[in-house]
Scaffold this motif. Structure first.
Motif, PDB file in Angstrom:
ATOM      1  N   ARG A  36      -0.431 -32.955  16.600  1.00 59.05           N
ATOM      2  CA  ARG A  36      -0.662 -34.347  16.208  1.00 59.05           C
ATOM      3  C   ARG A  36      -2.146 -34.666  16.037  1.00 59.05           C
ATOM      4  N   PHE A  37      -2.972 -34.168  16.984  1.00 61.06           N
ATOM      5  CA  PHE A  37      -4.388 -34.518  16.989  1.00 61.06           C
ATOM      6  C   PHE A  37      -5.269 -33.456  16.341  1.00 61.06           C
ATOM      7  N   VAL A  75     -20.883 -30.111  23.418  1.00 59.89           N
ATOM      8  CA  VAL A  75     -20.357 -29.960  24.771  1.00 59.89           C
ATOM      9  C   VAL A  75     -19.141 -29.052  24.767  1.00 59.89           C
ATOM     10  N   ALA A  76     -18.207 -29.292  23.837  1.00 60.29           N
ATOM     11  CA  ALA A  76     -17.016 -28.455  23.753  1.00 60.29           C
ATOM     12  C   ALA A  76     -17.394 -27.013  23.484  1.00 60.29           C
ATOM     13  N   GLU A  79     -15.063 -33.838  14.081  1.00 58.10           N
ATOM     14  CA  GLU A  79     -14.975 -35.103  14.790  1.00 58.10           C
ATOM     15  C   GLU A  79     -15.563 -34.914  16.171  1.00 58.10           C
ATOM     16  N   SER A  80     -16.215 -35.945  16.713  1.00 58.10           N
ATOM     17  CA  SER A  80     -16.817 -35.819  18.026  1.00 58.10           C
ATOM     18  C   SER A  80     -16.599 -37.104  18.797  1.00 58.10           C
ATOM     19  N   PRO A 117      -7.992 -26.279  13.890  1.00 63.42           N
ATOM     20  CA  PRO A 117      -8.367 -27.373  14.794  1.00 63.42           C
ATOM     21  C   PRO A 117      -9.698 -27.992  14.404  1.00 63.42           C
ATOM     22  N   THR A 118      -9.801 -29.296  14.594  1.00 66.80           N
ATOM     23  CA  THR A 118     -11.035 -30.021  14.319  1.00 66.80           C
ATOM     24  C   THR A 118     -11.709 -30.520  15.592  1.00 66.80           C
ATOM     25  N   ARG A 119     -11.104 -30.251  16.736  1.00 62.76           N
ATOM     26  CA  ARG A 119     -11.688 -30.644  18.023  1.00 62.76           C
ATOM     27  C   ARG A 119     -11.124 -29.748  19.113  1.00 62.76           C
TER      28      ARG A 119
END
Length: 230
Positions: free
Chosen positions: A165-166, A41-42, A3-4, A191-193
């Motif tokens: 949660r995220f 960016v991350a 996800e972005s 983690p996805t982000r």
């Protein structure tokens, strides 16, 4: 990352704020704000601190607020670290909601979604009590009820709940003398982000970007401050 997210303009943020109530789930909001590029960016931010030994987070409630002299030294230390690693803060309003505002900026690209971020985190705390109650030195129901209130300071327990949660890896550059960098991982999934925050002196959270990449179209306000900020 699957996800972005990217920066939204003031006009688009304003229209979104008026169009979507706090009950909208984060996937709906994210789908509107999502654009390609932020995962890169991350990744660049991560490379800047990849050589540091990160310290796993032990969830805890907030510690003692330092006196002004200690806080001043901590602020200078954090500023030096930001400069060394080429990072810059989006200054978040100091109204007691700073952790949730900073998280909302990183996830939804608008600090104004702090109420929604808080609601999602409180939902996580409420429905997964066994994950967090051992870290809370008070009646758990009272703690969750307290965290529902706007202006109530977030702590390291709410950070862990946010990661869970995220589905996010939360990276925190701190002002602490012996703890420069903390990583918080979701407990039950990869983690996805990534979420990037600064944490100053048990007092305040800001949202982190590369130098020169801080959004210029996010309005900043000087709100009611419970304590001193620089």
């Amino acid at each position: 990352m699957t996800e972005s997210y990217s920066n939204a303009s003031v006009s688009s943020t304003s229209s979104l704020n008026s169009s979507f109530p706090d009950t909208e789930d984060d996937q709906t909001i994210a789908s509107i704000l999502a654009e390609e590029g932020d995962s890169q960016v991350a990744g660049r931010l991560g490379k800047r601190l990849s050589h540091l030994d990160s310290i796993p987070l032990t969830p805890r409630v907030n510690g003692e607020i330092p006196d002004v002299n200690d806080a001043t030294l901590d602020h200078e230390r954090l500023s030096e670290r930001l400069a060394i690693y080429g990072l810059e803060e989006l200054k978040i309003e100091g109204d007691g909601n700073c952790q949730f505002r900073a998280l909302a900026d990183q996830i939804f690209r608008s600090p104004d979604y702090h109420k929604h971020a808080r609601k999602q985190i409180v939902k996580q705390l409420k429905h997964h009590r066994k994950l967090y109650e051992g870290y809370v030195p008070m009646k758990y129901r009272s703690y969750v009820k307290k965290m529902k209130k706007s202006g109530e300071w977030g702590d390291h327990v709410t950070l862990q709940a946010a990661a869970d949660r995220f589905g996010a890896k939360i990276c925190v550059l701190t002002s602490f003398r012996d703890t420069c960098y903390i990583e918080i991982f979701p407990k039950d999934r990869s983690p996805t982000r990534e979420i990037w925050l600064s944490f100053w002196s048990e007092v305040h959270y800001n949202s982190l970007y590369e130098i020169g990449a801080v959004p210029t179209d996010v309005p900043t306000r000087v709100g009611r401050k419970k304590y001193w900020f620089f």
